[in-house]
Scaffold this motif. Structure first.
Motif, mmCIF file in Angstrom:
data_model
loop_
_atom_site.group_PDB
_atom_site.id
_atom_site.type_symbol
_atom_site.label_atom_id
_atom_site.label_comp_id
_atom_site.label_asym_id
_atom_site.label_seq_id
_atom_site.Cartn_x
_atom_site.Cartn_y
_atom_site.Cartn_z
ATOM 1 N N ALA A 666 -6.529 -9.014 9.457
ATOM 2 C CA ALA A 666 -5.692 -7.870 9.103
ATOM 3 C C ALA A 666 -4.932 -8.152 7.814
ATOM 4 C CB ALA A 666 -4.708 -7.572 10.235
ATOM 5 N N ALA A 667 -4.506 -7.085 7.146
ATOM 6 C CA ALA A 667 -3.766 -7.201 5.890
ATOM 7 C C ALA A 667 -2.260 -7.273 6.105
ATOM 8 C CB ALA A 667 -4.100 -6.007 4.987
ATOM 9 N N ASP A 668 -1.808 -7.364 7.358
ATOM 10 C CA ASP A 668 -0.383 -7.219 7.673
ATOM 11 C C ASP A 668 0.505 -8.192 6.904
ATOM 12 O OD1 ASP A 668 -1.466 -5.406 9.407
ATOM 13 O OD2 ASP A 668 -0.717 -6.341 11.235
ATOM 14 N N VAL A 669 0.110 -9.456 6.824
ATOM 15 C CA VAL A 669 0.935 -10.458 6.144
ATOM 16 C C VAL A 669 1.113 -10.097 4.680
ATOM 17 C CG1 VAL A 669 0.989 -12.867 5.368
ATOM 18 C CG2 VAL A 669 0.398 -12.329 7.741
ATOM 19 N N TRP A 670 0.045 -9.698 4.028
ATOM 20 C CA TRP A 670 0.085 -9.362 2.609
ATOM 21 C C TRP A 670 0.874 -8.071 2.371
ATOM 22 C CZ3 TRP A 670 -3.551 -11.897 5.220
ATOM 23 C CH2 TRP A 670 -4.042 -13.089 4.690
ATOM 24 N N LEU A 671 0.702 -7.106 3.233
ATOM 25 C CA LEU A 671 1.439 -5.850 3.086
ATOM 26 C C LEU A 671 2.924 -6.055 3.349
ATOM 27 C CD1 LEU A 671 -1.074 -3.408 4.818
ATOM 28 C CD2 LEU A 671 -0.567 -3.561 2.368
ATOM 29 N N ALA A 672 3.265 -6.940 4.279
ATOM 30 C CA ALA A 672 4.678 -7.215 4.548
ATOM 31 C C ALA A 672 5.331 -7.878 3.340
ATOM 32 C CB ALA A 672 4.810 -8.104 5.784
ATOM 33 N N GLU A 673 4.638 -8.835 2.734
ATOM 34 C CA GLU A 673 5.185 -9.478 1.538
ATOM 35 C C GLU A 673 5.318 -8.471 0.407
ATOM 36 O OE1 GLU A 673 5.800 -11.685 -2.058
ATOM 37 O OE2 GLU A 673 4.120 -10.324 -1.685
ATOM 38 N N PHE A 674 4.331 -7.632 0.262
ATOM 39 C CA PHE A 674 4.345 -6.580 -0.756
ATOM 40 C C PHE A 674 5.542 -5.648 -0.553
ATOM 41 C CE2 PHE A 674 3.249 -2.222 -1.883
ATOM 42 C CZ PHE A 674 2.753 -2.330 -3.157
ATOM 43 N N ASP A 675 5.707 -5.132 0.655
ATOM 44 C CA ASP A 675 6.779 -4.175 0.926
ATOM 45 C C ASP A 675 8.156 -4.803 0.756
ATOM 46 O OD1 ASP A 675 4.994 -2.126 1.486
ATOM 47 O OD2 ASP A 675 4.913 -2.572 3.633
ATOM 48 N N ALA A 676 8.271 -6.097 1.063
ATOM 49 C CA ALA A 676 9.572 -6.751 0.986
ATOM 50 C C ALA A 676 9.992 -7.079 -0.441
ATOM 51 C CB ALA A 676 9.558 -8.030 1.822
#
Length: 681
Positions: A666-676
């Protein structure tokens, strides 16, 4: 949220190689000049400032180095520098003759915030040709684990020192002096293996014809071999010219690349400032397992280094990145380098396909030609492969396979190219078969409804592939793939069909931004007819579209880049995610630096004026987020790729090559870093 716009938030560190004005054997003058440059470095928030070898005393002063008056003046000058450094941001690394017991050493004195972090002696004082250093200086090779007093401050002394920042700007540097890098095994090699990321060299290196290029080559190669930043400073204006001359060459290298260099033979003080990408160096060292193995092997046998800890914290204010990054990481802006890259890429593709045809004992190749960029490049490569094998180009079985949205423009371009190349052309209208399949599926389109969903699109794409593979069976041929690296990265390809599946895909690791230049390279090569050049230029001018959905009422076509984003940005994102593993916020930071100002930095010469546009952070953010979502969601397509040659150093997405990943990540880790960490604008 971190300070997104500051280089110190993205694993960069600013370093400077300085060449102050000199005055022979005048330490007071040397301190004033050093502090003048240090003030500039403080204002621009340089982390480490490197000065020339023996800069406090002057280098070419021969037996004056034995004079008590001079050595005492040098000692006093160092005291002034140490005191003045209390209010300065940078670490200062200066060269001075220093007595220790009965011996005199050529040293680098490392100063920060009113402290002497350490003193490093020159390991290999030369005594050949114009150099007579052993007349005055002792070798530092045996100096380890010692201390020395500088201006009343006790400091570590030896060639066994690594300087580590424990602040919010964490990095490690090492210091060596001039000749040390010219020997077969420089001290900095062991230091790099022990963890030093920035290697500093204080030099006085005199100039002779051709020596400037030699120094560049030496420092560049050393930085590449050690996967480090190498910072080099040489003596400049004002040094004694009794028997020698000085060009003041100072430079910063990163993993082989020149980041900054001073003007040579300048009459005043100069400084080469480079923003070193520590994240890139760390990624490279981590990926190169042989680097780590060499480190373990060498450090098992070599004496240990001492770590000298200091604190360097990121400034409160934003420090903008000064370094310019290529907008097209797969396409160099330097025309000569671009020509060389295109020559190599084209011939890699040709060689790969020729070998596969020969190995399969296939004398025919089947290819679908759409009139778009990818199939154009694949057809050009196939033609040259036939030439190389001594086969007729008529052995290329090129098919146009028009569907419900195929335009007359692209179809006519496809036919013009087939004729110009000399391939055997034919046309199979897939619409009757597509209607039948849609009817068999009970799809609304079969009942006259304008339902252009994914089933409608993929029925067309799938039928094209079915025909090509069965034609290959019929003619004992290989199907040549056309899908490119950018499409594979974005998942902009249909699983198991033409832009994904083939017997051999010559474009599999060629990004869209490079394919356009490969076609231009062939057009400008002088090896093709005027007719071919005309059709190639027409294809280059055509908007990129899969042509699977008919034009809307207003005549607008199905535009690929309006759906998946501009290939210029998405190739940038693909490169830095897969090649270096950078976090999304750093990719966005670099993209803004590269793209926000269209007038900053050079463009590849064939990029049309209309495409030389800016992308603001909002657009960069939008398309990067989409890229992350699509990249991870479509790994299953990359896990089943056919063979194809690796083309660029940026890598391929083949599961047998540079990119191996689970299909269900899943892309969750990358999207979380992006959003933060990536602001809206």
């Amino acid at each position: 949220m971190m300070d997104f716009h500051s280089l110190y938030s993205h694993d960069f560190v600013r370093v400077a190689a300085c060449v102050p004005r000199a005055s022979v054997a005048e330490p007071t003058f040397a301190v004033e000049e050093t502090l003048a440059l240090a003030a500039t470095g403080d204002r621009t928030k340089v982390a480490v400032m490197l000065f020339p070898e023996l800069g406090i005393s002057s280098y070419a002063i021969d037996d004056l180095l034995f004079q008590d008056a001079l050595l005492e003046a040098v000692h006093a000058a160092l005291g002034r520098l140490i005191e003045a450094s209390r209010t300065l941001f940078p670490v200062l690394v200066v060269g001075a003759p220093v007595r220790h017991g009965p011996r005199l050493f050529n040293t680098a004195v490392v100063i920060h915030r009113g402290a002497v972090l350490g003193v490093v002696p020159k390991a290999y004082p030369p005594n050949y040709r114009e150099f007579y250093e052993r007349r005055h200086f002792s070798s530092g090779l045996d100096v380890r684990g010692e201390t020395i007093s500088i201006a009343g401050i006790e400091a570590p002394f030896g060639i066994d020192l690594l300087f580590r920042s424990a602040g919010t700007v964490p990095f490690t540097f090492h210091v060596e002096i001039c000749e040390d890098v010219w020997v077969p095994l420089p001290p900095s090699t062991r230091a790099a293996l022990a963890g030093a990321e920035v290697l500093l060299n204080l030099s006085a290196s005199n100039i002779t014809i051709g020596k400037g290029d030699t120094r560049r080559l030496l420092c560049s190669a050393h930085s590449m071999r050690t996967v480090s930043a190498y910072v080099y400073s040489a003596a400049g204006p004002g040094e004694s010219t009794t028997d020698l001359a000085w060009d003041g060459q100072a430079a910063v290298f990163e993993n082989g690349a020149l980041l900054a260099e001073t003007e040579r033979f300048a009459t005043g003080a100069t400084m080469a400032v480079g923003d070193v990408d520590l994240g890139r160096l760390r990624q490279e060292r981590m990926r190169l397992n042989t680097f780590g193995e060499c480190a373990v092997d060498e450090l098992r046998r070599a004496p240990a280094f001492r770590s000298v800890e200091f604190h360097l914290d990121a400034p409160a204010e934003t420090v903008p990145l000064q370094r310019i990054f290529e907008r097209f990481p797969f396409v160099p802006s330097d025309p000569a380098k671009l020509r060389e890259d295109c020559y190599e890429a084209y011939n890699i593709q040709v060689q790969g396909l020729a070998k596969r045809l020969a190995a399969a004992r296939a004398q025919h190749a089947v290819i679908g030609v759409s009139g778009g960029l990818d199939s154009t490049q694949a057809l050009i490569v196939t033609a040259r492969a036939m030439d190389r094998l001594g086969l007729s180009r008529s052995n290329i079985l090129a098919y146009t396979l028009p569907g419900f949205a195929t335009s007359e423009g692209t179809k006519s371009n496809a036919w013009a190219l087939i004729r110009a190349i000399g391939a055997t052309g034919a046309e199979i209208d897939i619409r009757p078969a597509a209607r039948q399949m849609l009817a068999d599926l009970g799809h609304p389109f079969a009942d006259g409804q304008q339902v252009y969903d994914v089933t409608f699109e993929n029925v067309q794409a799938g039928l094209r592939t079915d025909y090509l593979f069965r034609l290959a069976n019929q003619h004992r041929a290989l199907v040549v793939g056309t899908g490119d690296l950018s499409e594979l990265g974005l998942g902009w390809c249909t699983f198991g069909v033409g832009d994904h599946m083939s017997h051999y895909n010559v474009n599999a690791s060629v990004p869209k931004t490079l394919i356009q230049h490969l076609i231009r390279f062939v057009a400008a090569s002088g090896d093709v007819s005027a007719e071919t050049i005309e059709v190639l230029n027409a294809i280059l001018a055509t908007e990129i579209s899969p042509e699977l959905v008919p034009q809307d009422a207003g005549g607008a076509i199905q535009s690929t880049q309006q759906i998946v984003g501009p290939y210029a940005l998405q190739d940038f994102n693909l490169f830095y995610l897969t090649r270096y593993g950078f976090r999304p916020s750093k990719i966005a930071f670099l993209a803004e630096r590269a793209w926000a100002d269209p007038d900053r930095g050079a463009w590849p010469k064939d990029v049309p004026e209309g495409d030389r546009r800016a992308y603001e952070l909002g657009e960069i953010r939008r398309w990067l987020r989409l890229f992350l979502q699509r990249f991870f969601a479509n790994q299953f397509k990359r896990s089943t790729l056919p063979n194809g040659p690796k083309i660029t150093a940026g890598g391929s997405l083949s599961p047998r090559g540079d990119w191996r990943a689970p299909s269900d990540a899943a892309a969750d880790v990358w999207l979380a870093e992006f959003d933060a960490n990536v602001p809206e604008a």
